[in-house]
Design a protein around this motif. Structure first.
Motif, PDB file in Angstrom:
ATOM      1  N   ASP A 149      29.016  11.661  19.019  1.00 28.98           N
ATOM      2  CA  ASP A 149      30.259  11.838  19.758  1.00 28.98           C
ATOM      3  C   ASP A 149      30.987  10.521  20.011  1.00 28.98           C
ATOM      4  N   SER A 150      30.462   9.433  19.470  1.00 27.80           N
ATOM      5  CA  SER A 150      31.068   8.127  19.707  1.00 27.80           C
ATOM      6  C   SER A 150      32.272   7.921  18.798  1.00 27.80           C
ATOM      7  N   GLU A 151      33.411   7.637  19.395  1.00 25.96           N
ATOM      8  CA  GLU A 151      34.618   7.385  18.612  1.00 25.96           C
ATOM      9  C   GLU A 151      34.608   6.010  17.957  1.00 25.96           C
ATOM     10  N   GLN A 152      33.671   5.140  18.385  1.00 26.14           N
ATOM     11  CA  GLN A 152      33.595   3.788  17.813  1.00 26.14           C
ATOM     12  C   GLN A 152      32.826   3.744  16.503  1.00 26.14           C
ATOM     13  N   VAL A 153      32.037   4.768  16.213  1.00 21.62           N
ATOM     14  CA  VAL A 153      31.153   4.759  15.047  1.00 21.62           C
ATOM     15  C   VAL A 153      31.845   5.378  13.842  1.00 21.62           C
ATOM     16  N   VAL A 154      31.885   4.618  12.751  1.00 23.34           N
ATOM     17  CA  VAL A 154      32.496   5.082  11.501  1.00 23.34           C
ATOM     18  C   VAL A 154      31.444   5.653  10.561  1.00 23.34           C
ATOM     19  N   ASP A 155      30.278   4.983  10.474  1.00 17.03           N
ATOM     20  CA  ASP A 155      29.243   5.409   9.533  1.00 17.03           C
ATOM     21  C   ASP A 155      27.903   4.815   9.951  1.00 17.03           C
ATOM     22  N   ILE A 156      26.830   5.509   9.597  1.00 21.13           N
ATOM     23  CA  ILE A 156      25.460   5.011   9.776  1.00 21.13           C
ATOM     24  C   ILE A 156      24.782   5.137   8.427  1.00 21.13           C
ATOM     25  N   ARG A 157      24.290   4.028   7.869  1.00 21.67           N
ATOM     26  CA  ARG A 157      23.793   4.049   6.491  1.00 21.67           C
ATOM     27  C   ARG A 157      22.666   3.040   6.319  1.00 21.67           C
ATOM     28  N   GLY A 158      22.038   3.096   5.135  1.00 17.53           N
ATOM     29  CA  GLY A 158      20.997   2.141   4.798  1.00 17.53           C
ATOM     30  C   GLY A 158      19.927   2.775   3.934  1.00 17.53           C
ATOM     31  N   LYS A 159      18.890   1.997   3.680  1.00 14.64           N
ATOM     32  CA  LYS A 159      17.702   2.466   2.963  1.00 14.64           C
ATOM     33  C   LYS A 159      16.482   1.954   3.699  1.00 14.64           C
ATOM     34  N   GLY A 160      15.487   2.830   3.889  1.00 11.32           N
ATOM     35  CA  GLY A 160      14.301   2.410   4.601  1.00 11.32           C
ATOM     36  C   GLY A 160      14.664   1.895   5.976  1.00 11.32           C
ATOM     37  N   LEU A 161      14.183   0.703   6.311  1.00  9.63           N
ATOM     38  CA  LEU A 161      14.480   0.100   7.605  1.00  9.63           C
ATOM     39  C   LEU A 161      15.460  -1.058   7.471  1.00  9.63           C
ATOM     40  N   LEU A 162      16.416  -0.879   6.582  1.00  6.29           N
ATOM     41  CA  LEU A 162      17.582  -1.756   6.452  1.00  6.29           C
ATOM     42  C   LEU A 162      18.777  -0.888   6.832  1.00  6.29           C
ATOM     43  N   ILE A 163      19.222  -1.008   8.101  1.00  9.80           N
ATOM     44  CA  ILE A 163      20.134  -0.048   8.701  1.00  9.80           C
ATOM     45  C   ILE A 163      21.437  -0.720   9.114  1.00  9.80           C
ATOM     46  N   GLY A 164      22.556  -0.049   8.878  1.00 11.29           N
ATOM     47  CA  GLY A 164      23.854  -0.532   9.325  1.00 11.29           C
ATOM     48  C   GLY A 164      24.619   0.553  10.062  1.00 11.29           C
ATOM     49  N   ILE A 165      25.249   0.172  11.182  1.00 12.63           N
ATOM     50  CA  ILE A 165      26.153   1.068  11.907  1.00 12.63           C
ATOM     51  C   ILE A 165      27.551   0.464  11.806  1.00 12.63           C
ATOM     52  N   GLU A 166      28.408   1.076  11.013  1.00 12.82           N
ATOM     53  CA  GLU A 166      29.782   0.593  10.881  1.00 12.82           C
ATOM     54  C   GLU A 166      30.601   1.077  12.067  1.00 12.82           C
ATOM     55  N   ILE A 167      31.346   0.161  12.685  1.00 15.02           N
ATOM     56  CA  ILE A 167      32.114   0.496  13.873  1.00 15.02           C
ATOM     57  C   ILE A 167      33.570   0.066  13.701  1.00 15.02           C
ATOM     58  N   GLU A 188       5.431   5.356   4.882  1.00 19.52           N
ATOM     59  CA  GLU A 188       5.775   5.368   6.305  1.00 19.52           C
ATOM     60  C   GLU A 188       7.093   4.650   6.564  1.00 19.52           C
ATOM     61  N   VAL A 189       7.369   3.574   5.823  1.00 18.56           N
ATOM     62  CA  VAL A 189       8.649   2.889   5.979  1.00 18.56           C
ATOM     63  C   VAL A 189       9.792   3.847   5.655  1.00 18.56           C
ATOM     64  N   THR A 190       9.656   4.587   4.569  1.00 18.64           N
ATOM     65  CA  THR A 190      10.676   5.570   4.186  1.00 18.64           C
ATOM     66  C   THR A 190      10.847   6.614   5.281  1.00 18.64           C
ATOM     67  N   GLU A 191       9.737   7.136   5.775  1.00 18.09           N
ATOM     68  CA  GLU A 191       9.792   8.188   6.797  1.00 18.09           C
ATOM     69  C   GLU A 191      10.389   7.668   8.100  1.00 18.09           C
ATOM     70  N   LYS A 192      10.014   6.451   8.485  1.00 21.45           N
ATOM     71  CA  LYS A 192      10.571   5.869   9.710  1.00 21.45           C
ATOM     72  C   LYS A 192      12.065   5.622   9.561  1.00 21.45           C
ATOM     73  N   GLY A 193      12.485   5.166   8.386  1.00 20.52           N
ATOM     74  CA  GLY A 193      13.907   4.938   8.160  1.00 20.52           C
ATOM     75  C   GLY A 193      14.705   6.218   8.267  1.00 20.52           C
ATOM     76  N   GLU A 194      14.200   7.296   7.665  1.00 18.23           N
ATOM     77  CA  GLU A 194      14.893   8.581   7.729  1.00 18.23           C
ATOM     78  C   GLU A 194      14.943   9.094   9.165  1.00 18.23           C
ATOM     79  N   TYR A 195      13.832   8.938   9.883  1.00 16.86           N
ATOM     80  CA  TYR A 195      13.765   9.362  11.280  1.00 16.86           C
ATOM     81  C   TYR A 195      14.758   8.584  12.137  1.00 16.86           C
ATOM     82  N   GLN A 246       0.850  -1.188   0.000  1.00 13.33           N
ATOM     83  CA  GLN A 246       0.000   0.000   0.000  1.00 13.33           C
ATOM     84  C   GLN A 246       0.886   1.239   0.000  1.00 13.33           C
ATOM     85  N   GLU A 247       0.518   2.237  -0.768  1.00  9.08           N
ATOM     86  CA  GLU A 247       1.341   3.441  -0.898  1.00  9.08           C
ATOM     87  C   GLU A 247       1.618   4.104   0.440  1.00  9.08           C
ATOM     88  N   ASP A 248       0.589   4.212   1.293  1.00 10.17           N
ATOM     89  CA  ASP A 248       0.762   4.850   2.594  1.00 10.17           C
ATOM     90  C   ASP A 248       1.724   4.061   3.472  1.00 10.17           C
TER      91      ASP A 248
END
Length: 387
Positions: A309-327, A291-298, A285-287
């Motif tokens: 401020d975390s020195e352990q975090v290199v990058d935060i990336r993804g699309k929608g609700l497929l999220i990766g935190i590179e450390i 919402e998945v896009t909006e939740k992912g961006e949020y 459904q379009e709605d």
């Protein structure tokens, strides 16, 4: 003592009940589940509409055979093809089987055997899909792989012309490398694959097993790009926990995949199809997708603020609700620290924290997850300082 082969490294958490975005373990502890069965439970645990559809189907017909017509298969196929440019579907039981089907079909259709795949890709654990996968760790000890798969660097469009030629049966690519570290493809890279496939007659195959069925905010992840793959493979989120995979193509492939050319005893099973039918009614459904896009961006914005401020975090990336935190610290240790905060996550690649919320998770749950992740990283900083 377990009678199971030890093929999995299991976490020390034993779920006994799940509802929505949460599970409860055998000790009575409640966890926010942002593993979601590894991008499978796109509607969370035990969604009411899927549960009702499965129960209704169980009461009428569990299994027949693909020698008989199935209205529920037709319904699911219609929803899948209606969401993109495809016109034909083959149902199986998993992503590996869907990729096997794509490999077979591309070979038969083109009369060729060479495939191009990419370093750090993941396409399954059958022998052909293991050979297609660009990760040596899953091949160790199994001997010589099939020699028809060539693995080249991902996201480097300038080198593709050196490998995709008139001997190529197909190019298999993930638009977001999931197991490889949550790495989105560039538009230029995917467009060049498509262009060279059109020039050479190779099949352009998108593996959407993990990134498909709404996970990136589109019905299929390739729809973020101006491309039209020839074949698309799906599984994971399609059945919300019931085993189902699918290969999508169009009319050109009918003669190559005619009667007797391929099959699956349990593919398109009535119960799995009943679940998939309800999943697609909800997610496509379009709605819902917006919402998945909006939740992912949020979620990504909140994570970046919480971890800035975390020195352990290199990058935060993804699309929608497929999220990766590179450390830049051991990933297994950080997964344990997040689990200790009663949030379930997992790893991807060698140094990425992979986060896969149900697509219908709430903003309150996303905020809860951000706080748990912030606390886990803060505890790691504290332990490093203490040392």
């Amino acid at each position: 003592m377990s009678n199971l082969f030890p093929t999995y490294s299991r976490y020390d958490i034993k779920p006994v009940e799940g509802k929505g975005s949460y599970i409860t373990d055998d000790k009575g502890d409640k966890y926010l589940d942002y593993v979601a069965g590894i991008a499978v439970l796109n509607l969370g645990h035990c969604p009411a509409n899927v549960e009702a559809a499965v129960i209704d189907q169980v009461k009428t017909l569990w299994h027949m055979s693909n020698l008989f017509p199935s209205d529920v298969q037709d319904s699911v196929a219609s929803q899948l093809t209606g969401a993109a440019h495809f016109t034909r579907v083959f149902f199986c039981n998993s992503g590996a089987e869907a990729n096997e089907a794509a490999i077979k079909l591309a070979r038969k259709f083109t009369g060729r055997s060479k495939f191009i795949t990419f370093q750090d890709s993941f396409h399954g654990r059958t022998f052909a899909t293991m050979s297609a996968t660009g990760q040596d760790k899953i091949k160790k000890g199994f001997g010589e792989m099939l020699g028809t798969f060539l693995h080249i660097p991902y996201n480097q469009p300038e080198i593709l012309k050196d490998y995709i030629d008139e001997d190529t049966a197909g190019v298999i690519v993930e638009t977001v490398q999931g197991e490889g570290g949550i790495i989105p493809a560039s538009e230029e890279f995917l467009k060049e694959i498509e262009n060279l496939c059109r020039q050479t007659g190779a099949a352009f195959i998108v593996d959407d097993v993990q990134a498909g069925i709404g996970r990136t905010g589109k019905a299929f992840s390739f729809q973020h790009y101006d491309i039209k793959p020839d074949l698309l493979t799906l599984a994971k989120g399609l059945g919300n926990g019931l085993p189902v995979g699918a290969l999508l193509g169009d009319e050109r492939f009918i003669d190559a995949f005619g009667s007797g050319s391929h099959g699956s005893t349990f593919g398109g099973n009535y119960i799995a199809m009943a679940a998939a039918n309800e999943v697609l009614h909800t997610i496509f459904q379009e709605d819902f997708l917006r919402e998945v896009t909006e939740k992912g961006e949020y979620f990504r914005a909140r994570l970046k603020e919480a971890l800035k401020d975390s020195e352990q975090v290199v990058d935060i990336r993804g699309k929608g609700l497929l999220i990766g935190i590179e450390i830049n610290i051991p990933i297994a240790d950080m997964v344990k620290k997040v689990h200790a905060q009663k949030l379930l996550v997992l790893s991807a690649g060698t140094n990425v924290l992979r986060i896969l919320p149900p697509l219908n998770t709430t903003y309150e749950e996303l905020d809860e997850a951000v706080e748990k992740i912030r606390t886990a990283f803060a505890s790691d900083t504290a332990s490093i300082s203490a040392e």
